[in-house]
Write an enzyme that holds these catalytic residues in place. Structure first.
Site, PDB file in Angstrom:
ATOM      1  N   CYS A  79      62.437  41.470 -60.608  1.00  0.00           N
ATOM      2  CA  CYS A  79      63.925  40.760 -60.435  1.00  0.00           C
ATOM      3  C   CYS A  79      64.554  41.592 -59.340  1.00  0.00           C
ATOM      4  CB  CYS A  79      64.537  40.478 -61.888  1.00  0.00           C
ATOM      5  SG  CYS A  79      63.568  39.507 -63.040  1.00  0.00           S
ATOM      6  N   CYS A  90      73.585  48.333 -68.665  1.00  0.00           N
ATOM      7  CA  CYS A  90      72.554  47.044 -68.483  1.00  0.00           C
ATOM      8  C   CYS A  90      71.794  46.971 -67.331  1.00  0.00           C
ATOM      9  CB  CYS A  90      73.051  45.891 -69.136  1.00  0.00           C
ATOM     10  SG  CYS A  90      71.830  44.874 -69.578  1.00  0.00           S
ATOM     11  N   GLU A 121      64.193  55.123 -71.188  1.00  0.00           N
ATOM     12  CA  GLU A 121      65.476  55.267 -71.839  1.00  0.00           C
ATOM     13  C   GLU A 121      65.970  54.372 -73.052  1.00  0.00           C
ATOM     14  OE1 GLU A 121      67.024  56.555 -67.412  1.00  0.00           O
ATOM     15  OE2 GLU A 121      67.659  54.644 -68.189  1.00  0.00           O
ATOM     16  N   CYS A 146      67.372  44.287 -60.348  1.00  0.00           N
ATOM     17  CA  CYS A 146      67.098  45.141 -61.375  1.00  0.00           C
ATOM     18  C   CYS A 146      66.468  46.342 -61.055  1.00  0.00           C
ATOM     19  CB  CYS A 146      66.254  44.321 -62.541  1.00  0.00           C
ATOM     20  SG  CYS A 146      65.489  45.193 -63.767  1.00  0.00           S
ATOM     21  N   LEU A 159      68.829  34.182 -67.545  1.00  0.00           N
ATOM     22  CA  LEU A 159      68.935  32.960 -66.899  1.00  0.00           C
ATOM     23  C   LEU A 159      69.225  33.410 -65.410  1.00  0.00           C
ATOM     24  CD1 LEU A 159      68.019  30.113 -67.787  1.00  0.00           C
ATOM     25  CD2 LEU A 159      70.718  29.639 -67.770  1.00  0.00           C
ATOM     26  N   HIS A 160      70.566  33.601 -65.117  1.00  0.00           N
ATOM     27  CA  HIS A 160      70.954  34.112 -63.636  1.00  0.00           C
ATOM     28  C   HIS A 160      71.084  33.095 -62.740  1.00  0.00           C
ATOM     29  CE1 HIS A 160      70.283  38.017 -65.889  1.00  0.00           C
ATOM     30  NE2 HIS A 160      69.210  38.160 -65.869  1.00  0.00           N
ATOM     31  N   CYS A 194      69.827  50.160 -77.551  1.00  0.00           N
ATOM     32  CA  CYS A 194      69.174  49.466 -76.502  1.00  0.00           C
ATOM     33  C   CYS A 194      67.930  50.117 -76.305  1.00  0.00           C
ATOM     34  CB  CYS A 194      69.963  49.257 -75.463  1.00  0.00           C
ATOM     35  SG  CYS A 194      69.224  48.435 -73.887  1.00  0.00           S
ATOM     36  N   GLU A 249      59.934  44.209 -69.847  1.00  0.00           N
ATOM     37  CA  GLU A 249      60.042  42.818 -70.317  1.00  0.00           C
ATOM     38  C   GLU A 249      59.241  43.001 -71.967  1.00  0.00           C
ATOM     39  OE1 GLU A 249      61.153  39.685 -70.072  1.00  0.00           O
ATOM     40  OE2 GLU A 249      60.079  39.422 -71.641  1.00  0.00           O
ATOM     41  N   CYS A 267      58.569  47.690 -64.772  1.00  0.00           N
ATOM     42  CA  CYS A 267      58.385  46.172 -65.260  1.00  0.00           C
ATOM     43  C   CYS A 267      57.769  45.537 -63.885  1.00  0.00           C
ATOM     44  CB  CYS A 267      59.777  45.581 -65.558  1.00  0.00           C
ATOM     45  SG  CYS A 267      59.732  43.797 -65.773  1.00  0.00           S
TER      46      CYS A 267
HETATM   47  N1  SAH Z   1      63.135  42.131 -69.221  1.00  0.00           N
HETATM   48  C1  SAH Z   1      64.173  41.687 -70.079  1.00  0.00           C
HETATM   49  C2  SAH Z   1      64.832  42.601 -70.816  1.00  0.00           C
HETATM   50  C3  SAH Z   1      65.566  44.012 -70.200  1.00  0.00           C
HETATM   51  S1  SAH Z   1      66.801  43.319 -69.020  1.00  0.00           S
HETATM   52  C4  SAH Z   1      65.020  40.620 -69.337  1.00  0.00           C
HETATM   53  O1  SAH Z   1      64.808  40.597 -68.207  1.00  0.00           O
HETATM   54  O2  SAH Z   1      65.499  39.960 -70.056  1.00  0.00           O
HETATM   55  C5  SAH Z   1      68.274  43.138 -69.995  1.00  0.00           C
HETATM   56  C6  SAH Z   1      69.108  42.568 -69.220  1.00  0.00           C
HETATM   57  O3  SAH Z   1      69.927  43.242 -68.067  1.00  0.00           O
HETATM   58  C7  SAH Z   1      68.539  41.301 -68.569  1.00  0.00           C
HETATM   59  O4  SAH Z   1      69.525  40.141 -68.783  1.00  0.00           O
HETATM   60  C8  SAH Z   1      68.641  41.747 -67.005  1.00  0.00           C
HETATM   61  O5  SAH Z   1      68.589  40.239 -66.117  1.00  0.00           O
HETATM   62  C9  SAH Z   1      69.938  42.515 -66.908  1.00  0.00           C
HETATM   63  N2  SAH Z   1      69.998  43.141 -65.901  1.00  0.00           N
HETATM   64  C10 SAH Z   1      69.022  43.837 -64.937  1.00  0.00           C
HETATM   65  N3  SAH Z   1      69.359  44.510 -63.867  1.00  0.00           N
HETATM   66  C11 SAH Z   1      70.772  44.220 -63.939  1.00  0.00           C
HETATM   67  C12 SAH Z   1      71.937  44.894 -63.419  1.00  0.00           C
HETATM   68  N4  SAH Z   1      71.703  45.777 -62.222  1.00  0.00           N
HETATM   69  N5  SAH Z   1      73.016  44.704 -63.824  1.00  0.00           N
HETATM   70  C13 SAH Z   1      73.230  43.873 -64.850  1.00  0.00           C
HETATM   71  N6  SAH Z   1      72.526  43.351 -65.694  1.00  0.00           N
HETATM   72  C14 SAH Z   1      71.062  43.680 -65.281  1.00  0.00           C
HETATM   73 FE1  SF4 Z   2      61.891  43.274 -65.690  1.00  0.00          FE
HETATM   74 FE2  SF4 Z   2      63.885  42.400 -67.193  1.00  0.00          FE
HETATM   75 FE3  SF4 Z   2      64.239  43.861 -64.766  1.00  0.00          FE
HETATM   76 FE4  SF4 Z   2      63.513  41.381 -64.664  1.00  0.00          FE
HETATM   77  S1  SF4 Z   2      65.469  42.031 -65.474  1.00  0.00           S
HETATM   78  S2  SF4 Z   2      62.551  43.257 -63.496  1.00  0.00           S
HETATM   79  S3  SF4 Z   2      62.133  41.264 -66.556  1.00  0.00           S
HETATM   80  S4  SF4 Z   2      63.419  44.601 -66.923  1.00  0.00           S
END
Ligand code: SAH
Ligand code: SF4
Length: 373
Positions: A116, A346, A92, A119, A227-228, A105, A173, A112
């Site tokens: 995480c 996001c 997407e 995600c 970071l999270h 975006c 990623e 990926c």
């Molecule tokens: N893989 C990279 C870039 C893609 S994700 C990364 O992890 O940084 C882009 C952002 O969305 C990241 O900060 C990710 O942690 C966040 N993200 C992932 N799942 C999400 C969700 N369900 N709600 C809000 N943010 C989320």
């Molecule tokens: Fe991959 Fe970014 Fe999602 Fe983590 S948050 S699983 S690195 S896309």
């Protein structure tokens, strides 16, 4: 004979290709401008090229972005394109219009591998890296489509392209697909292509430390780090790559990146998960953790998806968390969620990934072969 997709090539690649056809370097620049500034979809449209060259190009090359298999616009104007990347996979690209900018975006992988916990892209596993053409094609397609439909953005009337900012925050990623991402970034920045300044291009990473150093050398765009969590124990759970590159190493890499960065801070993204990482004590820990890295903190209300096992922090808690950071002297913003109605927010980007069998394949770390804030 092998057919070359012009969307796969950066300036040096186009120059090599054009030279292989026996043509001069300035033809490469003309071709690049025709494809990335006038959004030509075929070579015959490039009337400033000699007819003989156009015919050579017709025989040896294509201009091919991923096929659009879905196109949805939310009431707030956010628009999501679902793009076929073969073998039943789709990724997407999301367009986020604002008063003073148009942000795209962009996705970098189908799925990926980093998994995480919160995600939805991670939950579907890893299929494959996108090619440079599939990454660049997202920007090419968005600009081309928005222009053809008649964008009313004021900067378009001044001759600029509809997309002014790119964030590598879609599926995947980006630093795990290093070479293709760097090729794409260099086209985003190239004056004969999109000509975006480095501060208008942001790469978001979950923290692949050696690749952050390589990015500083190869193409230092604005950096956002996911970071999270304010401590290793929690981050190990939420962002499993932390087990390989823990916080101290990650923050060192951020400090090393800053001298190369187009902005004098790193953006830290922090997704707000109810009862997991959102207490005031954790906000204070975060403030202490980042005290010697020039930073901005972007608090992201978590976007739910079925079966994730998390809840979004209540608004009041996010605001309290923000207040602690502000009191400690940080610029901390709460991200406005956009495009929720079309699952374009996001981290909601799910696309489609058929082959989930490679779920267990762990990321190859670089060095081994393999809205903007
Ligand atoms: N893989 C990279 C870039 C893609 S994700 C990364 O992890 O940084 C882009 C952002 O969305 C990241 O900060 C990710 O942690 C966040 N993200 C992932 N799942 C999400 C969700 N369900 N709600 C809000 N943010 C989320
Ligand atoms: Fe991959 Fe970014 Fe999602 Fe983590 S948050 S699983 S690195 S896309």
């Amino acid at each position: 004979m092998e057919i070359t997709n012009i969307l796969d090539l950066d300036a040096a690649g186009i120059e090599r290709f054009v030279a292989s056809l026996g043509e001069k370097p300035f033809r490469a620049r003309q071709l690049m401008r025709g494809v990335h500034q006038r959004f030509a979809g075929d070579f015959l449209a490039l009337t400033d090229l000699a007819k003989a060259l156009r015919e050579k190009l017709e025989a040896t090359a294509i201009i091919e972005a991923p096929t659009v298999v879905g196109d949805a616009t939310a009431p707030d104007g956010t628009r999501k394109w679902l793009l076929d990347v073969n073998a039943g996979n789709a990724v997407e690209a999301v367009y986020i219009p604002e008063d003073d900018r148009g942000t795209l975006c962009v996705s970098s992988q189908a799925g990926c591998a980093l998994d995480c916990a919160f995600c939805s892209t991670g939950k579907q596993g890893f299929n494959r890296n996108l090619t440079a053409a599939e990454i660049i094609g997202q920007l090419w397609h968005a600009n081309r489509t928005l222009l053809a439909e008649g964008s009313d953005a004021p900067w378009v009337a001044q001759g600029r392209a509809p997309i002014t900012n790119v964030v590598m925050m879609g599926m995947g990623e980006p630093l795990a697909n290093f070479d293709n991402v760097v090729t794409a970034l260099s086209v985003f920045l190239d004056d004969n292509a999109y000509g975006l300044s480095r501060r208008r291009v942001t790469l978001s990473t979950s923290g692949i430390v050696p690749a952050i150093d390589r990015l500083a050398e190869a193409c230092p765009v604005a950096l956002a780090v996911s970071l999270h969590a304010p401590d290793d124990a929690l981050r190990d759970r939420l962002v499993p790559i932390n087990r390989k590159y823990p916080l101290a190493q990650l923050l060192d890499a951020c400090r090393r990146y800053l001298p190369f960065a187009p902005r004098d801070f790193v953006t830290f993204e922090y997704v707000m998960l109810d009862g997991v990482n959102d207490t005031k004590a954790q906000a204070r820990e975060l403030a202490a953790l980042l005290s010697d890295v020039p930073s901005k903190i972007n608090l992201i209300p978590w976007n739910p998806f079925p079966g994730a096992g998390f809840r979004t922090s209540p608004r009041s808690r996010i605001q309290e968390f923000q207040q602690v950071l502000t009191d400690a002297g940080y610029v901390a913003t709460i991200r406005r969620t956009r495009g929720e109605d079309i699952d374009a927010a996001c981290g909601q980007l799910a696309g489609r990934v058929q082959d989930r069998t490679r779920r267990t394949v762990r990321i190859h770390t670089p060095g081994t072969p393999h809205r903007a804030p």
